[in-house]
Design a protein around this motif. Sequence first.
Motif, mmCIF file in Angstrom:
data_model
loop_
_atom_site.group_PDB
_atom_site.id
_atom_site.type_symbol
_atom_site.label_atom_id
_atom_site.label_comp_id
_atom_site.label_asym_id
_atom_site.label_seq_id
_atom_site.Cartn_x
_atom_site.Cartn_y
_atom_site.Cartn_z
ATOM 1 N N ASN A 335 -4.553 73.654 46.551
ATOM 2 C CA ASN A 335 -3.474 74.628 46.769
ATOM 3 C C ASN A 335 -3.347 75.018 48.240
ATOM 4 O OD1 ASN A 335 -2.979 74.610 44.011
ATOM 5 N ND2 ASN A 335 -4.214 76.430 43.608
ATOM 6 N N GLY A 336 -4.459 74.944 48.964
ATOM 7 C CA GLY A 336 -4.418 75.260 50.383
ATOM 8 C C GLY A 336 -3.932 74.115 51.255
ATOM 9 N N GLY A 337 -3.694 72.951 50.647
ATOM 10 C CA GLY A 337 -3.185 71.814 51.407
ATOM 11 C C GLY A 337 -4.233 71.078 52.213
ATOM 12 N N ALA A 338 -5.525 71.351 51.934
ATOM 13 C CA ALA A 338 -6.591 70.719 52.708
ATOM 14 C C ALA A 338 -7.133 69.458 52.051
ATOM 15 C CB ALA A 338 -7.739 71.706 52.926
ATOM 16 N N GLY A 339 -6.606 69.092 50.884
ATOM 17 C CA GLY A 339 -7.110 67.905 50.219
ATOM 18 C C GLY A 339 -6.410 67.668 48.900
ATOM 19 N N GLU A 340 -6.885 66.645 48.187
ATOM 20 C CA GLU A 340 -6.318 66.289 46.890
ATOM 21 C C GLU A 340 -7.438 65.879 45.950
ATOM 22 O OE1 GLU A 340 -2.691 63.899 46.887
ATOM 23 O OE2 GLU A 340 -2.606 64.116 49.077
ATOM 24 N N PHE A 341 -7.150 65.923 44.652
ATOM 25 C CA PHE A 341 -8.112 65.511 43.638
ATOM 26 C C PHE A 341 -7.633 64.221 42.992
ATOM 27 C CE2 PHE A 341 -10.006 65.314 39.421
ATOM 28 C CZ PHE A 341 -11.334 65.597 39.690
ATOM 29 N N ALA A 342 -8.516 63.229 42.906
ATOM 30 C CA ALA A 342 -8.196 61.945 42.293
ATOM 31 C C ALA A 342 -8.881 61.842 40.944
ATOM 32 C CB ALA A 342 -8.648 60.802 43.198
ATOM 33 N N ASN A 343 -8.084 61.708 39.882
ATOM 34 C CA ASN A 343 -8.648 61.586 38.544
ATOM 35 C C ASN A 343 -9.181 60.183 38.273
ATOM 36 O OD1 ASN A 343 -8.143 64.201 36.975
ATOM 37 N ND2 ASN A 343 -6.138 63.818 37.907
ATOM 38 N N THR A 344 -8.678 59.184 38.995
ATOM 39 C CA THR A 344 -9.082 57.800 38.789
ATOM 40 C C THR A 344 -9.268 57.123 40.137
ATOM 41 O OG1 THR A 344 -6.816 56.930 38.787
ATOM 42 C CG2 THR A 344 -7.692 57.725 36.669
ATOM 43 N N PRO A 345 -9.963 55.984 40.170
ATOM 44 C CA PRO A 345 -10.092 55.241 41.431
ATOM 45 C C PRO A 345 -8.741 54.819 42.006
ATOM 46 C CG PRO A 345 -11.713 54.468 39.845
ATOM 47 C CD PRO A 345 -10.805 55.400 39.103
ATOM 48 N N ILE A 346 -7.798 54.452 41.139
ATOM 49 C CA ILE A 346 -6.475 54.058 41.631
ATOM 50 C C ILE A 346 -5.781 55.238 42.305
ATOM 51 C CG2 ILE A 346 -4.176 53.276 40.945
ATOM 52 C CD1 ILE A 346 -6.326 51.111 41.010
ATOM 53 N N GLU A 347 -5.935 56.437 41.742
ATOM 54 C CA GLU A 347 -5.361 57.620 42.383
ATOM 55 C C GLU A 347 -5.996 57.842 43.755
ATOM 56 O OE1 GLU A 347 -5.221 61.236 40.218
ATOM 57 O OE2 GLU A 347 -4.259 60.351 38.456
ATOM 58 N N ALA A 348 -7.297 57.602 43.871
ATOM 59 C CA ALA A 348 -7.968 57.749 45.161
ATOM 60 C C ALA A 348 -7.367 56.787 46.182
ATOM 61 C CB ALA A 348 -9.466 57.499 45.010
ATOM 62 N N LEU A 349 -7.097 55.564 45.740
ATOM 63 C CA LEU A 349 -6.494 54.565 46.636
ATOM 64 C C LEU A 349 -5.084 54.982 47.036
ATOM 65 C CD1 LEU A 349 -6.716 51.822 48.027
ATOM 66 C CD2 LEU A 349 -5.873 50.766 45.909
ATOM 67 N N GLU A 350 -4.312 55.470 46.073
ATOM 68 C CA GLU A 350 -2.951 55.913 46.370
ATOM 69 C C GLU A 350 -2.956 57.053 47.385
ATOM 70 O OE1 GLU A 350 -1.430 56.969 42.565
ATOM 71 O OE2 GLU A 350 -0.900 54.906 41.991
ATOM 72 N N ILE A 351 -3.855 58.018 47.183
ATOM 73 C CA ILE A 351 -3.944 59.146 48.106
ATOM 74 C C ILE A 351 -4.279 58.653 49.511
ATOM 75 C CG2 ILE A 351 -5.350 61.180 48.701
ATOM 76 C CD1 ILE A 351 -5.594 61.669 45.631
ATOM 77 N N MET A 352 -5.226 57.707 49.600
ATOM 78 C CA MET A 352 -5.607 57.193 50.916
ATOM 79 C C MET A 352 -4.430 56.505 51.597
ATOM 80 S SD MET A 352 -8.148 57.201 52.985
ATOM 81 C CE MET A 352 -9.534 57.538 51.909
ATOM 82 N N TYR A 353 -3.667 55.720 50.861
ATOM 83 C CA TYR A 353 -2.480 55.076 51.436
ATOM 84 C C TYR A 353 -1.496 56.119 51.947
ATOM 85 C CZ TYR A 353 -3.074 50.058 50.565
ATOM 86 O OH TYR A 353 -3.480 48.750 50.624
ATOM 87 N N HIS A 354 -1.266 57.166 51.155
ATOM 88 C CA HIS A 354 -0.325 58.214 51.565
ATOM 89 C C HIS A 354 -0.813 58.926 52.826
ATOM 90 C CE1 HIS A 354 1.118 58.488 47.104
ATOM 91 N NE2 HIS A 354 1.678 57.503 47.757
#
Length: 425
Positions: A335-354
């Motif tokens: 909520n503070g905009g300092a990070g994100e939560f990845a529920n799956t490894p693919i989500e982690a990869l997507e976040i890193m690309y973004h």
Amino acid sequence: MKKKVRSPQDTLTPQTHDQKHILILTADTGLGHRSTAKAITLALEETYGANCTIDTVNPMDHERASVFLRNSQADYDRMVRDLPEIYRFGYKAIDSPLPNAIIESAFTVMLFEAIYDIVKEYRPDVIVDTYESYLAPLDAVFTINRRHIPVITVVTDLATVHRTWFNTVTDLCCVPTQIVFDLAVGLGLAPDKVKVTGIPVNPAFAKETRDPAAIRAELGWRSDLTTVLAVGGTRVNHLDEALNVLNHSGLPLQLIVVAGGDDERYQQFRDTTWHAVTHLYNLVDNMPSMLRAADLVICKAGGLIVTEALACGLPLLLVDLIQGQETGNMDYVVNGGAGEFANTPIEALEIMYHWLDKGGELLAQRAQQARSMGHPRSAYDIAEMIWTLAQSNTDAAPSRSVVSLKTLTELLNNFNVPWGDGGSS
């Protein structure tokens, strides 16, 4: 034998001397309480060391503490790791008025003798509490002895905080966020007794101001790649899956992997074929430097690593959490905009690309938010508050507990807890 109220003698009154005695109470259920105590100790020693004596004690290790409590610390990791649903249920269930009152009474019974003996032995000018379940027993000790020693409570969770932390025995409550400030006031603490300080981290975090490139050169890391610090441990799940997708992503990353003392996981990392530039560590003692040299952190939503990352202005890619206790930490970061939560490894990869897209524009935004939320000097700020309160304790004041002496003695008598004449019945 009939129990008598202790004579209002000087058994708990601080000694008369120029040096101040500071007693820090901590616990070993997880890493956060002990690390908080250590950070405060280092700041006190650096700033006031010549004028004070600091002792850190875990009352649950005391010989007069309940055997159940001594064993429960060793079982904490197993419960969190192997029985997460039961742990989450228990964590939520006790955070309501009636269960909380029962828990406070239970800890009073199980720890009264231990905490009485500790306070009597050290006779501190001020008590610093880094574990919520010691507050009710402290209140009981003060009530029985009709003496009050100043108490500073340091809350070690960022957002999801039990009401047990907010006991009126506290003279000053140091909280990590405005969220917890509002909760403390809503649960009965006076606003002027609650201060937003952040969770204290090792003072080395405030001192490490070198350019990241210089630190990377010292550590043998490359300076031309986005550097990802992945922090694991015995209670961290899903880290290896996230690292696996990043290792095969082809992204221009440098992976710094810390197993956090999990020997089995460390060996697993050593046996992995790494395609990305990778540096492996098990336990480290230079985390302030490593964090300062990184561009982002991958970890679980534990209070300690989250606080340290924010203190260094690092975005957090969260891949695991303890439901209940750490849910608030995750919400605070996201909520503070300092990070994100990845529920799956693919989500982690997507976040890193973004984060890396458009020259790392989003990563830079996350870093800016992290810096605004961090408190690298929290330990120094709290040390100053402790020192100021220690000066005020020229004589132990009468107890001001809201718990009646009659109610308390009935509770102790019902469970055969000695409380009269020096703790012996």
